[in-house]
Scaffold this motif. Structure first.
Motif, PDB file in Angstrom:
ATOM      1  N   GLY A   1       0.826  -1.199   0.000  1.00 33.72           N
ATOM      2  CA  GLY A   1       0.000   0.000   0.000  1.00 33.72           C
ATOM      3  C   GLY A   1       0.861   1.249   0.000  1.00 33.72           C
ATOM      4  N   GLU A   2       0.228   2.396   0.260  1.00 30.99           N
ATOM      5  CA  GLU A   2       0.943   3.669   0.260  1.00 30.99           C
ATOM      6  C   GLU A   2       1.658   3.883   1.591  1.00 30.99           C
ATOM      7  N   GLY A   3       2.804   4.539   1.523  1.00 32.18           N
ATOM      8  CA  GLY A   3       3.522   4.886   2.740  1.00 32.18           C
ATOM      9  C   GLY A   3       4.983   4.520   2.693  1.00 32.18           C
ATOM     10  N   MET A   4       5.721   4.986   3.702  1.00 31.86           N
ATOM     11  CA  MET A   4       7.156   4.748   3.782  1.00 31.86           C
ATOM     12  C   MET A   4       7.576   4.558   5.234  1.00 31.86           C
ATOM     13  N   PHE A   5       8.727   3.904   5.399  1.00 32.35           N
ATOM     14  CA  PHE A   5       9.351   3.799   6.703  1.00 32.35           C
ATOM     15  C   PHE A   5      10.065   5.108   7.034  1.00 32.35           C
TER      16      PHE A   5
ATOM     17  N   PRO B   1       8.876  14.761  11.634  1.00 34.72           N
ATOM     18  CA  PRO B   1       7.978  14.077  10.691  1.00 34.72           C
ATOM     19  C   PRO B   1       6.832  13.340  11.367  1.00 34.72           C
ATOM     20  N   TRP B   2       7.053  12.747  12.548  1.00 42.69           N
ATOM     21  CA  TRP B   2       5.986  11.989  13.206  1.00 42.69           C
ATOM     22  C   TRP B   2       4.882  12.906  13.738  1.00 42.69           C
ATOM     23  N   ASN B   3       5.158  14.208  13.821  1.00 44.04           N
ATOM     24  CA  ASN B   3       4.134  15.170  14.249  1.00 44.04           C
ATOM     25  C   ASN B   3       3.376  15.769  13.070  1.00 44.04           C
ATOM     26  N   VAL B   4       3.874  15.564  11.857  1.00 40.31           N
ATOM     27  CA  VAL B   4       3.282  16.189  10.677  1.00 40.31           C
ATOM     28  C   VAL B   4       2.626  15.160   9.763  1.00 40.31           C
ATOM     29  N   LEU B   5       3.307  14.056   9.527  1.00 36.41           N
ATOM     30  CA  LEU B   5       2.812  13.061   8.583  1.00 36.41           C
ATOM     31  C   LEU B   5       1.695  12.224   9.192  1.00 36.41           C
ATOM     32  N   ASN B   6       0.761  11.832   8.348  1.00 32.49           N
ATOM     33  CA  ASN B   6      -0.322  10.954   8.771  1.00 32.49           C
ATOM     34  C   ASN B   6       0.103   9.498   8.655  1.00 32.49           C
ATOM     35  N   HIS B   7      -0.551   8.665   9.439  1.00 31.75           N
ATOM     36  CA  HIS B   7      -0.273   7.239   9.374  1.00 31.75           C
ATOM     37  C   HIS B   7      -1.027   6.618   8.204  1.00 31.75           C
ATOM     38  N   SER B   8      -0.372   5.696   7.533  1.00 35.87           N
ATOM     39  CA  SER B   8      -0.961   5.043   6.367  1.00 35.87           C
ATOM     40  C   SER B   8      -1.753   3.812   6.792  1.00 35.87           C
ATOM     41  N   ASP B   9      -2.705   3.436   5.949  1.00 36.26           N
ATOM     42  CA  ASP B   9      -3.485   2.220   6.176  1.00 36.26           C
ATOM     43  C   ASP B   9      -2.810   0.995   5.562  1.00 36.26           C
ATOM     44  N   ALA B  10      -1.586   1.164   5.085  1.00 36.74           N
ATOM     45  CA  ALA B  10      -0.877   0.056   4.453  1.00 36.74           C
ATOM     46  C   ALA B  10      -0.578  -1.042   5.467  1.00 36.74           C
TER      47      ALA B  10
ATOM     48  N   LEU C   1      12.604   4.072  13.003  1.00 39.35           N
ATOM     49  CA  LEU C   1      11.961   4.759  14.121  1.00 39.35           C
ATOM     50  C   LEU C   1      10.517   4.329  14.280  1.00 39.35           C
ATOM     51  N   ASP C   2      10.010   4.517  15.529  1.00 39.45           N
ATOM     52  CA  ASP C   2       8.615   4.170  15.811  1.00 39.45           C
ATOM     53  C   ASP C   2       7.732   5.408  15.665  1.00 39.45           C
ATOM     54  N   GLU C   3       6.499   5.329  16.186  1.00 39.96           N
ATOM     55  CA  GLU C   3       5.539   6.414  16.019  1.00 39.96           C
ATOM     56  C   GLU C   3       5.933   7.674  16.771  1.00 39.96           C
ATOM     57  N   GLN C   4       6.783   7.560  17.771  1.00 39.75           N
ATOM     58  CA  GLN C   4       7.221   8.702  18.565  1.00 39.75           C
ATOM     59  C   GLN C   4       8.609   9.202  18.168  1.00 39.75           C
ATOM     60  N   GLY C   5       9.161   8.641  17.106  1.00 37.81           N
ATOM     61  CA  GLY C   5      10.482   9.057  16.664  1.00 37.81           C
ATOM     62  C   GLY C   5      11.615   8.420  17.436  1.00 37.81           C
ATOM     63  N   LEU C   6      11.321   7.326  18.152  1.00 38.48           N
ATOM     64  CA  LEU C   6      12.339   6.621  18.923  1.00 38.48           C
ATOM     65  C   LEU C   6      12.774   5.368  18.168  1.00 38.48           C
ATOM     66  N   PRO C   7      14.028   4.947  18.327  1.00 37.66           N
ATOM     67  CA  PRO C   7      14.497   3.742  17.635  1.00 37.66           C
ATOM     68  C   PRO C   7      13.708   2.506  18.051  1.00 37.66           C
ATOM     69  N   ILE C   8      13.440   1.633  17.088  1.00 40.79           N
ATOM     70  CA  ILE C   8      12.804   0.349  17.373  1.00 40.79           C
ATOM     71  C   ILE C   8      13.812  -0.526  18.114  1.00 40.79           C
TER      72      ILE C   8
ATOM     73  N   PRO D   1       5.676   1.927  12.411  1.00 45.57           N
ATOM     74  CA  PRO D   1       4.668   2.696  11.686  1.00 45.57           C
ATOM     75  C   PRO D   1       5.005   2.822  10.199  1.00 45.57           C
ATOM     76  N   VAL D   2       3.981   3.117   9.432  1.00 45.20           N
ATOM     77  CA  VAL D   2       4.133   3.456   8.022  1.00 45.20           C
ATOM     78  C   VAL D   2       3.500   4.831   7.838  1.00 45.20           C
ATOM     79  N   PHE D   3       4.300   5.799   7.393  1.00 46.84           N
ATOM     80  CA  PHE D   3       3.833   7.168   7.242  1.00 46.84           C
ATOM     81  C   PHE D   3       3.428   7.431   5.795  1.00 46.84           C
ATOM     82  N   LYS D   4       2.334   8.157   5.651  1.00 45.80           N
ATOM     83  CA  LYS D   4       1.793   8.453   4.320  1.00 45.80           C
ATOM     84  C   LYS D   4       2.312   9.785   3.815  1.00 45.80           C
ATOM     85  N   LEU D   5       2.758   9.810   2.556  1.00 42.13           N
ATOM     86  CA  LEU D   5       3.231  11.023   1.912  1.00 42.13           C
ATOM     87  C   LEU D   5       2.185  11.457   0.884  1.00 42.13           C
ATOM     88  N   ASP D   6       1.536  12.602   1.125  1.00 46.21           N
ATOM     89  CA  ASP D   6       0.500  13.072   0.213  1.00 46.21           C
ATOM     90  C   ASP D   6       1.072  13.472  -1.140  1.00 46.21           C
TER      91      ASP D   6
END
Length: 275
Positions: free
Chosen positions: A97-101, A215-224, A151-158, A187-192
């Motif tokens: 689906g759409e999105g990136m690491f 980026p984790w405060n601006v980008l939306n999470h993807s449904d991928a 990185l995870d949803e909070q910008g911390l290393p996995i 997480p997978v972040f969506k790029l519009d």
């Protein structure tokens, strides 16, 4: 002279299209690579409105318009899904689906002793385990081949344990020996609009926010969804790219010939004038 300018502009545009197709072909085996196309746009044209209009059924504006050629206006990213390659490697992850690491790259320390990081986005899910930045012997990070940390949803290393079986569910939740690891989710972040991101090399896109937001405060999470043990290969179609190369070569030859003929015509005009 107008013919020379038009043909010269066309040569520049065709050369850029050839370079784009060549880069696509060179990355046909690059994991997660997305091809780029070449979109041409018309340059400014001159309008000679003093020409008389005698055709009563003419629908176009009166006068004569002389173009200046074309150029490559855009090289848009083709974000279609690439083919899946099964590797059975637990740290290989594929986005469906759409999105990136989101990954981070260590850039050093500033004058105040703070860690400087650069954030990047990528579709390349070929990760491997590496000891964390703190040198811990009990925790490992997922990193890319160039050492960028996932990185995870909070910008911390996995962070993953060093023993046991690691499983990644389609929603990105990480399990250790069948049990969920608290607060460990990929997480997978969506790029519009991926075209606005600058390519930083190594199949990664550089995050640059004018307001300095993370980026984790601006980008939306993807449904991928995510598939463990698979890699997404390049979406480059070799047959299509070779067809584009052949067409570009023919256009290059045509415009080269036009320049040659224009030069010959100007040479004949100069020789007649000098007599």
């Amino acid at each position: 002279m107008q013919s020379l300018q038009i043909s010269t502009a066309a040569l520049r545009g065709v050369q850029q299209a050839l370079d784009t197709a060549g880069n696509n072909i060179a990355n046909i085996d690059t994991v997660g690579f997305k091809r780029r196309g070449a979109s041409f746009s018309e340059l400014l044209n001159d309008s000679m409105d003093s020409q008389p209009s005698t055709d009563k059924v003419r629908t176009s504006p009166a006068g004569l318009r002389i173009g200046s050629g074309v150029k490559v206006g855009l090289t848009p990213l083709d974000m279609t899904q690439g083919s899946a390659k099964q590797t059975d490697v637990p740290t290989d992850l594929m986005i469906e689906g759409e999105g990136m690491f989101l990954v981070s790259r260590y850039k050093g320390m500033d004058a105040q002793g703070n860690v400087q990081e650069e954030y990047r986005l990528t579709r390349n899910g070929a990760f491997h385990l590496s000891m964390d930045n703190q040198g811990s012997n009990t925790v490992y990070n997922l990193v890319t081949a160039s050492g960028d940390v996932l990185l995870d949803e909070q910008g911390l290393p996995i962070e993953l344990p060093t023993d046991g079986e690691i499983t990644v569910r389609p929603d990105g939740q990480v399990l250790h020996n069948g049990e969920e690891l608290s607060a460990v989710k990929i997480p997978v972040f969506k790029l519009d609009n991926p075209d606005k991101f600058k390519q930083a090399g190594e199949n990664e896109f550089l995050w640059q926010d004018p307001n300095g937001d993370s980026p984790w405060n601006v980008l939306n999470h993807s449904d991928a969804t995510m598939r463990q043990g698979f890699l997404e290969m390049s979406n480059v179609d070799l047959n299509k790219e070779m067809s584009q190369v052949i067409l570009a070569q023919r256009a290059y030859q045509l415009n080269s010939r036009a320049i040659e003929i224009s030069d010959q015509m100007m040479g004949i005009a100069n020789s007649i004038r000098s007599r």
